[in-house]
Structure formats: structure tokens, C-alpha cells
Design a protein around this motif. Structure first.
Motif, PDB file in Angstrom:
ATOM      1  N   VAL A 107      13.837   4.301 -73.523  1.00 39.51           N
ATOM      2  CA  VAL A 107      14.155   5.043 -72.318  1.00 39.51           C
ATOM      3  C   VAL A 107      15.024   6.240 -72.699  1.00 39.51           C
ATOM      4  N   GLY A 108      14.748   7.363 -72.081  1.00 36.41           N
ATOM      5  CA  GLY A 108      15.449   8.601 -72.423  1.00 36.41           C
ATOM      6  C   GLY A 108      14.631   9.526 -73.279  1.00 36.41           C
ATOM      7  N   GLN A 109      13.556   9.013 -73.874  1.00 40.47           N
ATOM      8  CA  GLN A 109      12.677   9.850 -74.682  1.00 40.47           C
ATOM      9  C   GLN A 109      11.388  10.155 -73.933  1.00 40.47           C
ATOM     10  N   ILE A 110      10.752  11.262 -74.314  1.00 39.50           N
ATOM     11  CA  ILE A 110       9.455  11.654 -73.770  1.00 39.50           C
ATOM     12  C   ILE A 110       8.540  11.953 -74.949  1.00 39.50           C
ATOM     13  N   GLY A 111       7.361  11.343 -74.958  1.00 38.80           N
ATOM     14  CA  GLY A 111       6.422  11.515 -76.059  1.00 38.80           C
ATOM     15  C   GLY A 111       5.305  12.465 -75.679  1.00 38.80           C
ATOM     16  N   ILE A 112       5.119  13.503 -76.486  1.00 37.47           N
ATOM     17  CA  ILE A 112       4.159  14.564 -76.164  1.00 37.47           C
ATOM     18  C   ILE A 112       3.321  14.890 -77.392  1.00 37.47           C
ATOM     19  N   ARG A 113       2.051  15.184 -77.159  1.00 34.17           N
ATOM     20  CA  ARG A 113       1.165  15.594 -78.245  1.00 34.17           C
ATOM     21  C   ARG A 113       0.130  16.586 -77.727  1.00 34.17           C
ATOM     22  N   GLU A 114      -0.032  17.705 -78.433  1.00 37.19           N
ATOM     23  CA  GLU A 114      -1.120  18.615 -78.154  1.00 37.19           C
ATOM     24  C   GLU A 114      -2.402  18.075 -78.784  1.00 37.19           C
ATOM     25  N   GLY A 115      -3.529  18.365 -78.182  1.00 38.09           N
ATOM     26  CA  GLY A 115      -4.810  17.977 -78.758  1.00 38.09           C
ATOM     27  C   GLY A 115      -5.120  16.503 -78.571  1.00 38.09           C
ATOM     28  N   GLU A 116      -5.605  15.847 -79.635  1.00 39.93           N
ATOM     29  CA  GLU A 116      -6.072  14.469 -79.561  1.00 39.93           C
ATOM     30  C   GLU A 116      -4.929  13.518 -79.235  1.00 39.93           C
ATOM     31  N   MET A 117      -4.977  12.936 -78.032  1.00 36.98           N
ATOM     32  CA  MET A 117      -3.904  12.072 -77.554  1.00 36.98           C
ATOM     33  C   MET A 117      -4.329  10.605 -77.535  1.00 36.98           C
ATOM     34  N   MET A 118      -5.489  10.312 -76.916  1.00 37.79           N
ATOM     35  CA  MET A 118      -5.966   8.935 -76.816  1.00 37.79           C
ATOM     36  C   MET A 118      -7.471   8.912 -77.067  1.00 37.79           C
ATOM     37  N   ALA A 119      -7.938   7.818 -77.658  1.00 39.09           N
ATOM     38  CA  ALA A 119      -9.318   7.728 -78.120  1.00 39.09           C
ATOM     39  C   ALA A 119     -10.282   7.312 -77.019  1.00 39.09           C
ATOM     40  N   SER A 120     -11.566   7.433 -77.331  1.00 40.80           N
ATOM     41  CA  SER A 120     -12.610   6.923 -76.433  1.00 40.80           C
ATOM     42  C   SER A 120     -12.771   5.427 -76.674  1.00 40.80           C
ATOM     43  N   PRO A 121     -12.692   4.595 -75.633  1.00 31.49           N
ATOM     44  CA  PRO A 121     -12.813   3.147 -75.794  1.00 31.49           C
ATOM     45  C   PRO A 121     -14.228   2.660 -75.470  1.00 31.49           C
TER      46      PRO A 121
END
Length: 397
Positions: free
Chosen positions: A174-188
């Protein structure tokens, strides 16, 4: 072009208590995908308490509220999912699930509560607001084909400039924020392999075509799709998660069923996987004289964050928690139907820290003891508000 920014800090006194109350109510009364009738009714009833919102029900178990600002500007969609999972909760909270074998084990109760708070806060400032905001309370994120594609087909994101969503993460402090440009989550994607042999007495295996022995070998061979048939620089997961066969200790069964999942990002890798699985299954079965049936079902598209939108979100996150608490999220092989919106609208999807080791909040998503540090709800609200303010007041060049 930048304009006068809205100010939301400090948050009004009612926010902290109210968002927790909403979240706990939803947690006590979870509903499975495509069955969120009471949840949607609760959301609609709550939204109708505030002025300025145009409320619609695009599907039987989803709600969309539209807020039009007094000033001209772009259109932004904010999304929260509402469905629960078929899990028996093992927490003993006073607000634990009251529905047997159904539980909010993925934080969707928190997502819905946060977006309700954001809708109220922004509706109270509509005279100062630019453009339009669509609050999407989505059904059925957990069950393909998913609720997002239904809402896209219903026109919910027609005319939208950007879409933004968050996910509360119990494994991120808690207190953190996770960020990513581009590929974030895969196709399931999912597969089912049925092996058909010839059963018989377990004492005389040479008189049978042993589907269990064939299935055991196939499980191992399927792993070579990742280790030997795919570029090691590509991201791919092939997991066998079910192996069903037989009903007695002394009988070799006629058939066995393997089920599993394939996770990937790149379309070429995704396209090759079912062909490789089929070829592998047919080859192993043929050695022993068995036959196979292979069924492959494509799930959600991968979540690919738009670089510009994600950059704006990163700026907003830094303003809220500071640069040191904005974490570079690695690509995740889990899936999310938020990707359906991103197929039509540039968007970003990020993680909000809601874990707390000292409080024992360490269980992963989809675990029967999953829970959240509710302080994370406030950061989620702040991020929704700050992102809305930044995007509506600064059109992409």
C-alpha cells in the motif's frame, strides 16, 4: 494546451469512511460473472443520489453513468469491474461473504467502491469540469467472453478519446502504484486435449492403450513448446492445470482429458501455440496407437498500454505518491478484459498497492484468504481524479 486544474486535496471527510462502507457491503454480497443483478442495482441506486449523471444499463448487469462538464473538452472513460469468483471465503471478517462458494477474491468490490466515490466527487464539480466522463461499472471480467466486449459492442466507448482503469494489487505494498507502458498483461487462452485409447485391466497394460501414460508424457512434451520451439526472448507460458482419467485403482481407462492455458503477448506467438499443441498431442498419441481431440479457445486480447496515456498517468501518480513510490511493473502473464476497450480506444491500466505484510495482507488474488489494505482505496480514488483532471485539461498534441 493546459488549462486551470481542479483541486481535490485534501479529500472531503466523507470519502474514507464511505468508500470502505461501500466496499464492505459489496464484499458481503458478491455475485458471479453475468449474475451481478443486485450489485448493478446497488450501483445504479447509489449513482442516482447525485445530480448531473445520465445513467444507463447497457446490459442486464452493467451500469454506465455519463457526466457532462459545463466546459467543452474531450471524453474520458473510467472503468471498474464488479463480479466475484466461485471461491469459498476463509476470512473471518465481520464483512466476509454471506454467499456460499462466492467471494470477492480479486478486489472488484474495491474497484467499484472507488469509482462510486470518483463519480460523486466529479459530479459535485461538474460546473468546473471540461468535456465528458463515462463511468463504466462493468460486469463479468472474470469469465470469457467477458463483459467488456459486450459493452464495446453496445457503443459504450464510441466517441471516447481515452480509457483508464486500475487494479488493486495485494502483492504490491500500500502506498505504491505500479505502472508499465506497452505490454502489461497477456492474452489468456485455454486448451482441452482428449486422449482416446483402449482400456483394460491394470495388471495387463500390454493389452491396452494406456491413456494415462500417454497423457503423462504429453504434459512433459508440451513444455518444450516454450523451451525449444519458441524464441527465448518471447514471453510464453503453457501450463497444464487439469489431468482427469480413470475411476478405479485396477482399471486402465479408455480416455483421459488434459486442460490448460496458454499466455502470450505477440500475435504471431499466440497464433502458433494451438498449432504446436495439436501437432505435439497428435504425435505423442500416434506413437502408442491412440487418438486425440484438441480444442483451443482464444480468450482476451493482451493489455497493451498506450505510451502517451500511460505517460500522463505516470505524471499523475508521481504527484500523488512521489516518484520513489511509482514502481515499474513487469509484464504479467495474467489476463484482463480491459484489453477490449484498448482495441478501440487508447488507454492505460495500472496497479494500486493494497498489500500490507505487517497486517497479514499477503495472499494473492483468487486465494480464499485474499483481502486488501483499505488505505489503498484512497490512492485509487486520488489517481482516478488526478488522471481525469490531467487528461480532460490537456488534449494530446
Amino acid at each position: 494546451m493546459s488549462n486551470q486544474r481542479l483541486q481535490f486535496e485534501p479529500l472531503p471527510n466523507w470519502v474514507a469512511e464511505q468508500v470502505v462502507s461501500w466496499r464492505r457491503h459489496l464484499h458481503q454480497h458478491p455475485e458471479l460473472s453475468f449474475q451481478e443483478h443486485n450489485t448493478a442495482a446497488f450501483v445504479e441506486q447509489t449513482l442516482r443520489e447525485w445530480e448531473g449523471l445520465e445513467i444507463t444499463r447497457p446490459t442486464a448487469t452493467s451500469v454506465v453513468a455519463i457526466l457532462k462538464g459545463a466546459l467543452p473538452g474531450p471524453t474520458l472513460a473510467l472503468r471498474a469491474d464488479m463480479d466475484a469468483l466461485p471461491i469459498q471465503e476463509e476470512n473471518d471478517f465481520g464483512f466476509a461473504s454471506e454467499v456460499p462458494d462466492v467471494m470477492h477474491a480479486c478486489g472488484h468490490d474495491g474497484h467499484t467502491a472507488m469509482l462510486l466515490a470518483v463519480a460523486r466527487l466529479l459530479s459535485e464539480r461538474r460546473e468546473e469540469l471540461r468535456g465528458e466522463i463515462r463511468f463504466i461499472f462493468q460486469h463479468a471480467e472474470e469469465l470469457p467472453p467477458g463483459g467488456a466486449i459486450e459493452l464495446v459492442n453496445a457503443g459504450v466507448v464510441d466517441g471516447v478519446d481515452w480509457v483508464f482503469g486500475v487494479h488493486l494489487a495485494s502483492l504490491l505494498p500500500v502506498g505504491q502504484i505500479g505502472i508499465r507502458e506497452g505490454e502489461m498483461m497477456a492474452s489468456p487462452d485455454n486448451f482441452t486435449i482428449v486422449i482416446k485409447g483402449f482400456g483394460g485391466h491394470a495388471a495387463y497394460p500390454h493389452r491396452s492403450i494406456d491413456v494415462i501414460a500417454i497423457g503423462a508424457q504429453l504434459v512433459g512434451h508440451l513444455q518444450t513448446i516454450v523451451s525449444r520451439l519458441t524464441d527465448p526472448l518471447e514471453r510464453l507460458v503453457v501450463s497444464v492445470t487439469q489431468f482427469t482419467a480413470g475411476s478405479s485403482h485396477n482399471v486402465i481407462p479408455d480416455s483421459a482429458t488434459l486442460k490448460g492455458t496458454v499466455r502470450s503477448f505477440k500475435s504471431s506467438v499466440r497464433k502458433e501455440a494451438p498449432e504446436q499443441i495439436k501437432k505435439m498431442a497428435e504425435g505423442v498419441a500416434a506413437i502408442y496407437g491412440a487418438s486425440v481431440e484438441v480444442d483451443f479457445v482464444y480468450g482476451y486480447e493482451p493489455v497493451i498500454n498506450d505510451e502517451w496515456v500511460t505517460g500522463m498517468v505516470r505524471e499523475a501518480a508521481i504527484e500523488i505518491v512521489g516518484a520513489e513510490a511509482v514502481i515499474a511493473t513487469p509484464p504479467a502473464m495474467g489476463g484482463e478484459d480491459f484489453s477490449a476497450y484498448q482495441q478501440h480506444v487508447p488507454g492505460a491500466f495500472v496497479n494500486i498497492g493494497a498489500g500490507n505484510v505487517e497486517s497479514g495482507i499477503v495472499y494473492p488474488h483468487h486465494h480464499p484468504k485474499f483481502t486488501l489494505d483499505e488505505d489503498g482505496l484512497l490512492n485509487g480514488i486520488r489517481l482516478f481524479l488526478r488522471v481525469a483532471d490531467k487528461l480532460l485539461n490537456q488534449k494530446q498534441e
